[in-house]
Design a protein around this motif. Structure first.
Motif, short mmCIF file in Angstrom:
data_model
loop_
_atom_site.label_atom_id
_atom_site.label_comp_id
_atom_site.label_asym_id
_atom_site.label_seq_id
_atom_site.Cartn_x
_atom_site.Cartn_y
_atom_site.Cartn_z
N GLY A 1 8.51 -4.25 -7.83
CA GLY A 1 7.25 -4.13 -7.11
C GLY A 1 7.41 -4.35 -5.62
O GLY A 1 6.83 -3.63 -4.80
N ALA B 1 6.63 -1.66 -2.69
CA ALA B 1 5.61 -2.00 -1.71
C ALA B 1 6.17 -2.02 -0.28
O ALA B 1 5.46 -1.67 0.67
CB ALA B 1 5.01 -3.37 -2.04
N TYR C 1 1.91 -1.42 -9.71
CA TYR C 1 2.95 -1.56 -8.69
C TYR C 1 3.54 -0.21 -8.28
O TYR C 1 4.45 -0.16 -7.45
CB TYR C 1 4.08 -2.46 -9.21
N THR D 1 3.23 -11.60 -5.96
CA THR D 1 2.69 -10.24 -5.99
C THR D 1 3.40 -9.39 -4.95
O THR D 1 3.92 -9.93 -3.97
CB THR D 1 1.18 -10.24 -5.72
N PRO D 2 3.46 -8.06 -5.14
CA PRO D 2 4.19 -7.21 -4.20
C PRO D 2 3.76 -7.41 -2.75
O PRO D 2 2.57 -7.48 -2.44
CB PRO D 2 3.87 -5.79 -4.70
#
Length: 480
Positions: free
Chosen positions: A209, A213, A241, A464-465
């Motif tokens: 991810g 990103a 993602y 999180t990404p």
């Protein structure tokens, strides 16, 4: 008064130096540090002697520091210290100052490779920036390696052409947030009242991810899941993602689930539900067959190994052979839980990013200093680039020569001094650094971006990404 003497180049002041100097201070009453001048160094220093001296003087444990052109024996004869302290790696070598020490009964001590202490706490800083991001030392690093905002922008544009494949364990991370209400009356246990549960994808999934990103053209993820609710969550969440999953089922092993119980910004307890037996030969063959379909378009392959059995040696070797034949960049992260895990089994990688503990476990070496540790791992596993990650102390960079006999070292401190949640810092560093290397950036620039990415990542709870816009903003701030 017992005077203790340490002499060295201190080319780039890294945590290994600081730990040695702290140890030296504890050996006597007054610590004196002799910094070799530029003219006496066998290898040209990237940092001028005046600046090297200023950095040593900034340490709280150092009572006196000066530049010197004298040999260790000459200094001992002149200063007659109670003791000279050197790194553990010199214990089996010839130490010329020993003869001068013996003339008056002086001592020669060798500092251990202790790594529990946080070296950052021994650095005196005249002032801190109000933000939790401190770019002061990273700017010096950028200047040493001719890194500019223009080169950062060019790198971030180049990564948009990269196609990556990530192979490794998917982990589901649960955060149970609550309030600590006190100690239990029945036993000495903290009692908490949960208020909410947040769930994130971790392990190889978040590494993939992050890579997407940050800007990769496309990212594929190969992994093995169990037959459970966590697997269903992973299958549904991975599409958020923008990563292409190739998930295979193995009913003999549950999807890895890690639950953290937190009160405020502190983790009280972590529960891991994992299995560690190796995947079957049949599954290994399935993964290789899928990889063969992906590698013709791939520029980068990442091993994201948590040592839960998805990446046995036989599979790693087959993947590495396929990638090396095609000139595909290979990077590896192998996390060690307790004494399980061995980063040194990843031979000939373009980059490995172990923690200090992971290096010591792989080499069964609790004693040597950081630089010697790094070189011993280099000689064993032959990585083209090695970074030892040191949590809040930042990173130590070890760049070996083509014959692996000589090397360059540098360090970058942790840029974010007030991490909210350290989970994901290593994943983010690996993702940004690997992408940068695959796009043709220099290792120095790759690690600069990796450090910025980690600083951004640890500013929020949950892995999180990372937003590439947040990374760009941090890069711009670092040059202003």
């Amino acid at each position: 008064m017992h005077k203790v003497l340490v002499q060295g180049n201190f080319d780039v002041l890294h945590p290994g130096h600081i730990r040695l100097l702290k140890f030296a201070k504890e050996c006597g009453d007054r610590l004196i540090v002799a910094v070799n001048t530029d003219s006496t160094m066998s290898v040209k220093s990237r940092v001028k002697e005046k600046h090297r001296l200023e950095l040593v003087k900034s340490l709280e444990c150092v009572d006196e520091a000066f530049l010197t052109t004298q040999t260790p024996s000459q200094l001992v004869s002149e200063l007659k210290p109670y003791a000279v302290v050197k790194g553990k790696e010199f214990e089996e070598k010839y130490n010329p100052e020993l003869e001068a020490l013996n003339e008056y009964g002086g001592k020669l001590f060798f500092g251990s490779g202790e790594f529990e202490a946080n070296a950052e706490q021994f650095i005196t800083r005249s002032e801190r920036v109000k933000s939790s991001f401190d770019y002061s030392e990273s700017r010096d690093y950028a200047q040493r390696h001719d890194i500019t905002m223009e080169s950062v922008s060019e790198c971030l544009e180049s990564v948009k052409k990269i196609t990556a494949v990530v192979i490794g364990e998917v982990i589901v991370d649960e955060y149970v947030q609550g309030t600590a209400v006190g100690l239990s009356q029945e036993d000495p246990t903290i009692v908490m009242t949960p208020s909410r549960t947040d769930t994130f994808l971790g392990g190889a999934a978040i590494t993939a991810g992050h890579i997407k990103a940050i800007g990769a053209k496309s990212v594929s993820l190969i992994s093995v899941l169990g037959n459970d609710k966590s697997a269903l969550y992973a299958e549904s969440k991975i599409h958020d993602y923008d990563v292409t999953p190739y998930f295979y089922r193995d009913e003999s092993r549950p999807t890895s689930l890690k639950t953290r119980y937190r009160a405020g910004s502190k983790t009280l307890l972590r529960v891991n539900q994992v299995r560690q037996h190796k995947i079957s030969k049949e599954l290994q063959n399935t993964i290789i067959a899928q990889l063969e379909k992906l590698v013709d378009e791939a520029d980068l392959v990442v091993f994201s190994d948590f040592n839960y059995g998805l990446l046995p040696n036989s599979l790693v070797e087959r993947v590495a052979t396929i990638c090396k034949k095609r000139g595909i960049k290979l990077v590896a992260d192998s996390q060690t839980s307790s004494q399980v895990g061995d980063i040194s089994r990843y031979i000939g990688m373009d980059l490995i990013t172990p923690t200090e503990k992971e290096v010591r476990v792989a080499l069964n070496n609790p004693d040597d200093g950081l630089v010697i540790l790094a070189q011993k791992l280099t000689e064993k596993s032959k990585p083209r680039n090695l970074v030892i990650t040191l949590a809040e102390e930042g990173i130590l960079i070890h760049k070996p020569s083509d014959d692996f006999k000589n090397w360059e070292n540098d360090r970058l401190p942790a840029i974010n001094k007030l991490a909210v949640d350290p989970a994901g810092a290593g994943d983010c560093f690996l993702a940004a650094s690997a992408l940068s290397l695959a796009s043709g950036a220099s290792p120095w620039l790759a690690y600069y971006l990796g450090s910025l990415a980690s600083a951004c990542q640890v500013s929020t709870t949950g892995n999180t990404p990372l937003s590439v816009e947040l990374l760009r903003r941090a890069a711009k701030e670092s040059f202003t």
